[in-house]
Motif scaffolding. Structure first.
Motif, short mmCIF file in Angstrom:
data_model
loop_
_atom_site.label_atom_id
_atom_site.label_comp_id
_atom_site.label_asym_id
_atom_site.label_seq_id
_atom_site.Cartn_x
_atom_site.Cartn_y
_atom_site.Cartn_z
N GLY A 67 39.52 57.37 39.71
CA GLY A 67 39.83 56.82 38.89
C GLY A 67 40.93 56.00 39.33
N THR A 68 39.33 54.70 39.60
CA THR A 68 40.40 53.72 40.73
C THR A 68 40.65 52.67 39.91
OG1 THR A 68 39.40 54.07 42.37
CG2 THR A 68 40.99 52.01 42.66
N GLY A 69 39.63 52.17 39.48
CA GLY A 69 39.44 51.18 38.21
C GLY A 69 39.79 49.98 38.55
N SER A 70 41.43 49.29 38.10
CA SER A 70 41.14 47.70 39.06
C SER A 70 42.31 48.09 40.08
CB SER A 70 42.52 47.06 37.45
OG SER A 70 43.70 47.99 37.72
N GLY A 71 42.33 49.17 40.57
CA GLY A 71 43.61 49.69 41.00
C GLY A 71 45.25 49.26 40.85
N LEU B 271 33.96 47.83 40.75
CA LEU B 271 35.70 48.15 40.88
C LEU B 271 36.07 48.53 42.21
CD1 LEU B 271 35.41 49.63 37.38
CD2 LEU B 271 36.24 48.01 37.61
N ALA B 272 35.85 49.75 42.97
CA ALA B 272 35.54 50.53 43.66
C ALA B 272 36.00 48.82 44.94
CB ALA B 272 35.56 51.00 44.36
N ASP B 273 35.04 48.46 44.68
CA ASP B 273 35.33 46.98 45.70
C ASP B 273 36.43 45.91 45.82
OD1 ASP B 273 32.75 48.37 47.23
OD2 ASP B 273 30.91 46.59 46.23
N ARG B 274 36.15 45.56 44.29
CA ARG B 274 37.36 44.59 43.94
C ARG B 274 38.83 44.97 43.51
NH1 ARG B 274 36.30 43.16 37.64
NH2 ARG B 274 34.15 43.19 38.12
N ALA B 275 38.39 46.41 43.87
CA ALA B 275 40.08 46.94 43.83
C ALA B 275 40.24 47.18 45.48
CB ALA B 275 40.13 48.72 43.43
N ARG B 276 39.00 47.24 46.28
CA ARG B 276 40.20 47.39 47.46
C ARG B 276 40.44 46.46 47.84
NH1 ARG B 276 35.60 48.97 49.61
NH2 ARG B 276 35.15 51.11 48.90
N LYS B 277 39.71 45.12 48.54
CA LYS B 277 40.13 43.68 47.93
C LYS B 277 41.89 43.51 47.74
CE LYS B 277 37.45 40.00 48.06
NZ LYS B 277 36.25 39.38 47.92
N LYS B 278 41.67 43.64 46.09
CA LYS B 278 43.06 43.26 46.01
C LYS B 278 43.96 43.85 46.31
CE LYS B 278 43.91 40.38 42.65
NZ LYS B 278 44.51 39.48 43.19
N LEU B 279 44.35 45.89 46.51
CA LEU B 279 44.98 45.64 47.03
C LEU B 279 45.66 45.90 48.45
CD1 LEU B 279 44.19 49.48 45.92
CD2 LEU B 279 46.29 48.45 45.03
N LYS B 280 44.61 45.06 49.58
CA LYS B 280 44.52 44.41 50.81
C LYS B 280 44.89 43.12 50.81
CE LYS B 280 42.41 44.26 55.21
NZ LYS B 280 41.08 43.70 55.47
N ASN C 160 48.43 51.31 52.77
CA ASN C 160 48.63 52.85 52.93
C ASN C 160 47.63 53.40 52.12
OD1 ASN C 160 50.47 52.31 50.22
ND2 ASN C 160 51.52 54.46 50.91
N VAL C 161 46.44 52.56 51.33
CA VAL C 161 45.54 53.47 50.25
C VAL C 161 44.68 53.08 50.93
CG1 VAL C 161 44.70 52.92 47.44
CG2 VAL C 161 47.62 52.39 47.89
N HIS D 55 49.33 41.31 36.56
CA HIS D 55 48.66 40.17 35.59
C HIS D 55 47.67 40.50 37.22
CE1 HIS D 55 51.40 38.16 38.62
NE2 HIS D 55 50.41 37.79 38.66
N GLU D 56 47.69 40.91 38.57
CA GLU D 56 47.19 40.57 39.74
C GLU D 56 45.82 41.93 39.67
OE1 GLU D 56 46.86 38.44 42.19
OE2 GLU D 56 48.61 37.54 42.84
N PHE D 57 46.25 42.02 38.57
CA PHE D 57 44.39 43.41 38.85
C PHE D 57 43.94 43.41 36.90
CE2 PHE D 57 47.47 45.48 41.48
CZ PHE D 57 47.04 45.30 42.64
N VAL D 58 44.23 42.39 36.49
CA VAL D 58 42.93 42.04 34.95
C VAL D 58 42.88 41.25 35.53
CG1 VAL D 58 44.91 43.93 33.74
CG2 VAL D 58 45.39 40.72 33.80
N PRO D 59 41.57 40.21 34.80
CA PRO D 59 40.72 38.95 34.86
C PRO D 59 41.64 37.94 34.24
CG PRO D 59 39.65 41.32 33.39
CD PRO D 59 41.38 41.17 33.93
N LYS D 60 41.56 37.06 35.00
CA LYS D 60 42.12 35.54 34.69
C LYS D 60 43.33 35.52 33.37
CE LYS D 60 43.55 32.13 37.97
NZ LYS D 60 43.35 31.92 38.94
#
Ligand code: SAH
Length: 212
Positions: A88-92, A114-123, A129-130, A38-43
């Protein structure tokens, strides 16, 4: 670290759909139980995040259904010490699953937002390690090669030579490829420098865009 919200929904998703789809690798099942999709999809889609279907993630892109993420990941046969390249990172989300199962993940996304959002979310969730890079992943990422595995989550017209070159001997490539008007998910193993492919099943991904 653990993610209690929706953990019951994750359990029933794994029991009802992911196992039924043929995912038997215990480590992969654990990853799907662990990663909070759920953290990787819009609210507005949080409540739907644990149904087994694709969801929109903005920028006209989609996150695959969890059972397919499980199947594709299982084909990589990860043990824990691998370096994996994802195109194809997409949501991460897939990158988070890989992060749980491998040593190091390099993921490339051509849409910067998308890349910026996924990077932030993963962090923020602690998947440290991504590395998420912005760019055309059809050329792979030579700087970090060779890879134990390459997984492509967009459909290719043909298999880029760069992927074969950047794979280790006995490395695995999982990729959906346009074949006779359909998309076929393939898994290939590099043996003596040559890829040996097996067809898995018909799938439906957004196209891998090759920048000229
Ligand atoms: N794995 C993702 C879903 C992938 S959707 C997840 O877990 O959410 C496919 C993604 O591939 C899209 O975000 C699209 O922008 C990206 N893509 C398409 N062609 C690409 C290319 N040449 N290089 C990098 N990313 C690409």
């Amino acid at each position: 670290m653990s993610f209690p919200p929706y953990s019951e929904q994750r359990r029933s998703l794994v029991e009802q759909f992911v196992k039924q789809a043929g995912v038997t690798d215990n480590r992969v099942l654990k990853a799907l139980l662990f990663v909070p999709r759920h953290e990787f999809v819009p609210k507005q889609y949080h409540e739907q995040a644990y149904a087994d279907h694709p969801l929109s993630i903005g920028n006209e892109q989609t996150i695959s259904q969890p059972s397919l993420v499980g199947l594709m990941t299982q084909l990589l046969k990860l043990k824990g010490d691998e370096k994996v390249l994802e195109i194809g990172t997409g949501s991460g989300y897939q990158a988070a699953i890989l992060s749980f199962l491998a040593k190091e993940v390099v993921s490339i996304e051509r849409i910067k937002q998308l890349a910026d959002r996924a990077r932030k979310k993963l962090k923020s969730l602690g998947f440290s390690n991504v590395i998420v890079l912005t760019g055309d992943g059809s050329k792979g990422y030579e700087k970090k090669s060779p890879y134990d595995c390459i997984i492509v989550t967009a459909a290719a017209q043909e298999i880029p030579r760069a992927f074969v070159k950047q794979l280790k001997e006995h490395g695995r490539l999982v990729i959906p490829v346009h074949t006779n008007g359909a998309q076929i998910l393939k898994v290939g193993i590099k043996k003596k420098g040559i890829m040996q492919f097996t067809d898995i099943e018909q799938v439906s991904f957004v196209p891998m865009v090759v920048d000229k």
